[in-house]
Design a protein around this motif. Sequence first.
Motif, PDB file in Angstrom:
ATOM      1  N   UNK A 299      67.827  66.997  19.246  1.00  0.00           N
ATOM      2  CA  UNK A 299      68.474  68.078  18.494  1.00  0.00           C
ATOM      3  C   UNK A 299      68.206  69.455  19.091  1.00  0.00           C
ATOM      4  N   UNK A 300      67.504  69.473  20.235  1.00  0.00           N
ATOM      5  CA  UNK A 300      67.188  70.749  20.886  1.00  0.00           C
ATOM      6  C   UNK A 300      67.803  70.802  22.272  1.00  0.00           C
ATOM      7  N   UNK A 301      68.334  71.970  22.618  1.00  0.00           N
ATOM      8  CA  UNK A 301      68.973  72.152  23.917  1.00  0.00           C
ATOM      9  C   UNK A 301      68.504  73.468  24.535  1.00  0.00           C
ATOM     10  N   UNK A 302      68.137  73.416  25.804  1.00  0.00           N
ATOM     11  CA  UNK A 302      67.717  74.611  26.529  1.00  0.00           C
ATOM     12  C   UNK A 302      68.735  74.868  27.636  1.00  0.00           C
ATOM     13  N   UNK A 303      69.373  76.029  27.602  1.00  0.00           N
ATOM     14  CA  UNK A 303      70.392  76.386  28.589  1.00  0.00           C
ATOM     15  C   UNK A 303      69.744  77.234  29.685  1.00  0.00           C
ATOM     16  N   UNK A 304      69.810  76.744  30.925  1.00  0.00           N
ATOM     17  CA  UNK A 304      69.202  77.446  32.054  1.00  0.00           C
ATOM     18  C   UNK A 304      70.250  77.724  33.119  1.00  0.00           C
ATOM     19  N   UNK A 305      69.938  78.667  34.003  1.00  0.00           N
ATOM     20  CA  UNK A 305      70.876  79.044  35.051  1.00  0.00           C
ATOM     21  C   UNK A 305      70.851  78.082  36.227  1.00  0.00           C
TER      22      UNK A 305
ATOM     23  N   UNK B 232      81.692  75.465  32.104  1.00  0.00           N
ATOM     24  CA  UNK B 232      81.858  75.929  30.718  1.00  0.00           C
ATOM     25  C   UNK B 232      82.593  74.883  29.879  1.00  0.00           C
ATOM     26  N   UNK B 233      83.624  74.284  30.452  1.00  0.00           N
ATOM     27  CA  UNK B 233      84.377  73.249  29.733  1.00  0.00           C
ATOM     28  C   UNK B 233      83.466  72.068  29.394  1.00  0.00           C
ATOM     29  N   UNK B 234      82.638  71.707  30.346  1.00  0.00           N
ATOM     30  CA  UNK B 234      81.696  70.609  30.144  1.00  0.00           C
ATOM     31  C   UNK B 234      80.667  70.963  29.070  1.00  0.00           C
ATOM     32  N   UNK B 235      80.218  72.212  29.072  1.00  0.00           N
ATOM     33  CA  UNK B 235      79.257  72.687  28.074  1.00  0.00           C
ATOM     34  C   UNK B 235      79.879  72.635  26.679  1.00  0.00           C
ATOM     35  N   UNK B 236      81.113  73.075  26.564  1.00  0.00           N
ATOM     36  CA  UNK B 236      81.810  73.044  25.274  1.00  0.00           C
ATOM     37  C   UNK B 236      81.972  71.608  24.783  1.00  0.00           C
ATOM     38  N   UNK B 237      82.249  70.693  25.709  1.00  0.00           N
ATOM     39  CA  UNK B 237      82.374  69.283  25.349  1.00  0.00           C
ATOM     40  C   UNK B 237      81.062  68.729  24.829  1.00  0.00           C
ATOM     41  N   UNK B 238      79.952  69.156  25.450  1.00  0.00           N
ATOM     42  CA  UNK B 238      78.629  68.703  25.007  1.00  0.00           C
ATOM     43  C   UNK B 238      78.337  69.201  23.595  1.00  0.00           C
ATOM     44  N   UNK B 239      78.652  70.462  23.322  1.00  0.00           N
ATOM     45  CA  UNK B 239      78.420  71.039  21.991  1.00  0.00           C
ATOM     46  C   UNK B 239      79.252  70.339  20.917  1.00  0.00           C
ATOM     47  N   UNK B 240      80.454  69.910  21.289  1.00  0.00           N
ATOM     48  CA  UNK B 240      81.344  69.265  20.333  1.00  0.00           C
ATOM     49  C   UNK B 240      81.003  67.790  20.113  1.00  0.00           C
ATOM     50  N   UNK B 241      80.350  67.177  21.089  1.00  0.00           N
ATOM     51  CA  UNK B 241      80.032  65.749  20.979  1.00  0.00           C
ATOM     52  C   UNK B 241      78.627  65.469  20.465  1.00  0.00           C
ATOM     53  N   UNK B 242      77.764  66.478  20.532  1.00  0.00           N
ATOM     54  CA  UNK B 242      76.378  66.319  20.083  1.00  0.00           C
ATOM     55  C   UNK B 242      76.078  67.315  18.967  1.00  0.00           C
ATOM     56  N   UNK B 243      75.029  67.032  18.190  1.00  0.00           N
ATOM     57  CA  UNK B 243      74.617  67.929  17.111  1.00  0.00           C
ATOM     58  C   UNK B 243      73.255  68.529  17.457  1.00  0.00           C
ATOM     59  N   UNK B 244      73.238  69.828  17.699  1.00  0.00           N
ATOM     60  CA  UNK B 244      71.999  70.525  18.029  1.00  0.00           C
ATOM     61  C   UNK B 244      71.607  71.478  16.900  1.00  0.00           C
ATOM     62  N   UNK B 245      70.338  71.418  16.504  1.00  0.00           N
ATOM     63  CA  UNK B 245      69.828  72.342  15.493  1.00  0.00           C
ATOM     64  C   UNK B 245      69.335  73.634  16.140  1.00  0.00           C
ATOM     65  N   UNK B 246      68.879  73.506  17.376  1.00  0.00           N
ATOM     66  CA  UNK B 246      68.260  74.642  18.064  1.00  0.00           C
ATOM     67  C   UNK B 246      68.715  74.692  19.521  1.00  0.00           C
ATOM     68  N   UNK B 247      69.182  75.866  19.943  1.00  0.00           N
ATOM     69  CA  UNK B 247      69.589  76.057  21.328  1.00  0.00           C
ATOM     70  C   UNK B 247      68.867  77.286  21.880  1.00  0.00           C
TER      71      UNK B 247
END
Length: 198
Positions: free
Chosen positions: A79-85, A123-138
């Motif tokens: 439920x946690x996702x860390x976005x890095x460069x 970005x498209x792939x990131x949006x797909x991940x957000x729509x397919x998974x449920x994250x409480x914390x990013x």
Amino acid sequence: MAPVSFEYLIDALRSLPGVGRKQAERIAYYLILKDDKYIDELLFRINDCHHKIHFCQQCNNFSESELCDICVNESRQQNKLCVVASIEDLQKIESTNSYFGLYYVLQGEIDVKTKTNLSPSIIKKFMGLLQSRSFDEIILATNWTINGEATAIFIKKIINELTKANVYRLALGLPINSALDYADNTTLKYAIENKTKY
């Protein structure tokens, strides 16, 4: 005057990031003095790595399979996702042993000066991940630079449009205009543990 082949080797080594003329010369001298077995093994490993490693289909981390070791690890906090460069930033955070969720690698940051945006496919792939998974914390773990902050603002907008996840930014210990790669493990660990709502 050095042989042409030697100059070609130096020129090739200078194309590596962070390698200047003097460093390239030292490496070239070192390689020339090594035996055939060493050179053959070095070339084999470079070629093997180049052909076997690709990007994880979910997070863009390095992987030899469709998904990387982190994404397939069910013991990670899903439920946690860390976005890095970058993958280097992912590995830097992993080395602190203070974060146990999933990652998403942007493979770059917005360049404010040249007005270069992130890759549309990333970005498209990131949006797909957000729509397919449920994250409480990013956690937005882009660098504390102008480019990093512009990227964080852009990514936060996407997150807010697609999810109800709480968004955090790395905080304590990371000064303005600093890159994650230069932070020591203790500083980065505190930054992760004391993240702030973004």
